[in-house]
Design an enzyme around this catalytic site. Structure first.
Site, mmCIF file in Angstrom:
data_model
loop_
_atom_site.group_PDB
_atom_site.id
_atom_site.type_symbol
_atom_site.label_atom_id
_atom_site.label_comp_id
_atom_site.label_asym_id
_atom_site.label_seq_id
_atom_site.Cartn_x
_atom_site.Cartn_y
_atom_site.Cartn_z
ATOM 1 N N LYS A 39 45.645 50.451 30.167
ATOM 2 C CA LYS A 39 45.737 49.597 31.354
ATOM 3 C C LYS A 39 46.703 48.461 31.074
ATOM 4 O O LYS A 39 46.476 47.652 30.179
ATOM 5 C CB LYS A 39 44.368 49.028 31.740
ATOM 6 N N ASP A 66 47.942 47.764 36.502
ATOM 7 C CA ASP A 66 46.969 46.907 37.192
ATOM 8 C C ASP A 66 47.682 45.652 37.700
ATOM 9 O O ASP A 66 47.544 44.576 37.128
ATOM 10 C CB ASP A 66 45.859 46.568 36.178
ATOM 11 N N LYS A 68 47.624 44.749 41.129
ATOM 12 C CA LYS A 68 46.873 44.206 42.279
ATOM 13 C C LYS A 68 47.801 43.685 43.375
ATOM 14 O O LYS A 68 47.767 42.509 43.737
ATOM 15 C CB LYS A 68 45.937 43.077 41.822
ATOM 16 N N ASP A 71 50.536 42.004 49.812
ATOM 17 C CA ASP A 71 51.683 41.412 50.513
ATOM 18 C C ASP A 71 51.786 42.072 51.883
ATOM 19 O O ASP A 71 50.893 42.841 52.256
ATOM 20 C CB ASP A 71 52.962 41.627 49.667
ATOM 21 N N THR A 128 35.308 40.073 40.414
ATOM 22 C CA THR A 128 33.985 39.701 39.890
ATOM 23 C C THR A 128 33.928 38.224 39.503
ATOM 24 O O THR A 128 32.858 37.672 39.296
ATOM 25 C CB THR A 128 33.592 40.560 38.667
ATOM 26 N N ARG A 220 38.500 44.091 24.759
ATOM 27 C CA ARG A 220 38.253 43.515 23.434
ATOM 28 C C ARG A 220 37.328 44.311 22.512
ATOM 29 O O ARG A 220 37.572 44.289 21.291
ATOM 30 C CB ARG A 220 37.785 42.058 23.605
#
Ligand code: C5P
Length: 243
Positions: A39, A66, A68, A71, A128, A220
């Site tokens: 990603k 990724d 996002k 527009d 989130t 991580r």
């Protein structure tokens, strides 16, 4: 349900949250040959660009870009065409951009697809990091976060997209509302014993699989492990042995 090693690996999306291609390189070498997704988010993409993405593809990794996008439809259509031409396997837009914007993303994909194979296009529902208070008072959306997530998921499906990014705890409700084939991509995954870092509502890989998630974004617990290759391999083992 039991998964092969390759199927389990292909459900894992390693979050390459690095500031440069050089910083990401060691991890990429350590995961060489594992058929997982990488990603690439805005931090790395804005620094390392299309060449870096092409390099990942050349090494056999699948890529989720990724970025996002959010527009006006015409601009998103152009962005989607450029991303599709890069050969990525998945990218995303914000559902908050509305149905016409999401449909325009698919038009851009169609315009740039050279074969029948097209990237999976998904939408971000409600980040989130957004609490209900922020959503109600700052963004101006009434009701609960879960209601907003479900209504964005349904809109995403109406627009013809393939799925949404969601919390693992939202997967069952999303699948109930949109059907099993509507894909869910879930961050907030922590193997047993891994540090939580800044995640709060988490699930283990096998718990997330039990909810029905299609792909799990894991950063991580793999990238900051002493031995990233053995960290991803034990997650793969956990997914394979899950019944
Ligand atoms: O390191 P960690 O496993 O927490 O990384 C999770 C990845 O998923 C990060 O790239 C983060 O930006 C992303 N993400 C998230 N929560 C969301 C959406 C994306 O953690 N709601």
């Amino acid at each position: 349900m039991s998964l092969t090693k390759a199927e389990a690996a292909s459900k894992i999306m390693v979050a390459l949250d690095y500031p440069s291609a050089t910083a990401a390189e060691q991890l990429i070498q350590q995961l060489n040959g594992i058929p997982c997704y990488m990603k690439v988010g805005m931090q790395l993409y804005y620094a390392a660009g299309p060449t870096f993405v092409e390099g990942l593809k050349n090494r056999g990794f699948r890529v989720f870009l990724d970025l996002k996008m959010h527009d006006i439809p015409n601009t998103v259509k152009g962005g989607a065409a450029s991303i599709t031409a890069l050969g990525v396997d998945m990218f995303n837009v914000h559902a908050a951009g509305g149905r016409a914007m999401m449909e325009a993303a698919l038009e851009g994909v169609q315009q740039a697809s050279s074969s029948n194979q097209r990237p999976t296009v998904i939408a971000v529902t409600q980040l989130t990091s957004t609490s209900q208070a922020v959503m109600n008072d700052e963004i101006g959306i009434a009701g609960t976060v879960e209601d907003a997530v479900l209504s964005y998921a349904k809109l995403t499906q109406l627009a013809g997209l393939d799925g949404v990014v969601a919390s693992p705890s939202e997967v069952i409700a999303i699948k109930n509302a949109c059907g099993q084939a509507f894909q869910t991509i879930t961050p907030g995954i922590r193997p047993l014993g891994a540090a939580l870092n800044d995640q709060s509502r988490i699930m283990t890989p096998s718990e997330a699989l039990r909810q029905g998630t299609d792909y799990m974004v894991i950063g991580r617990p793999i990238t900051a492990a002493n031995d990233p290759r053995s960290a991803i391999e034990s997650i793969i083992e956990e997914l394979i042995s899950y019944e």
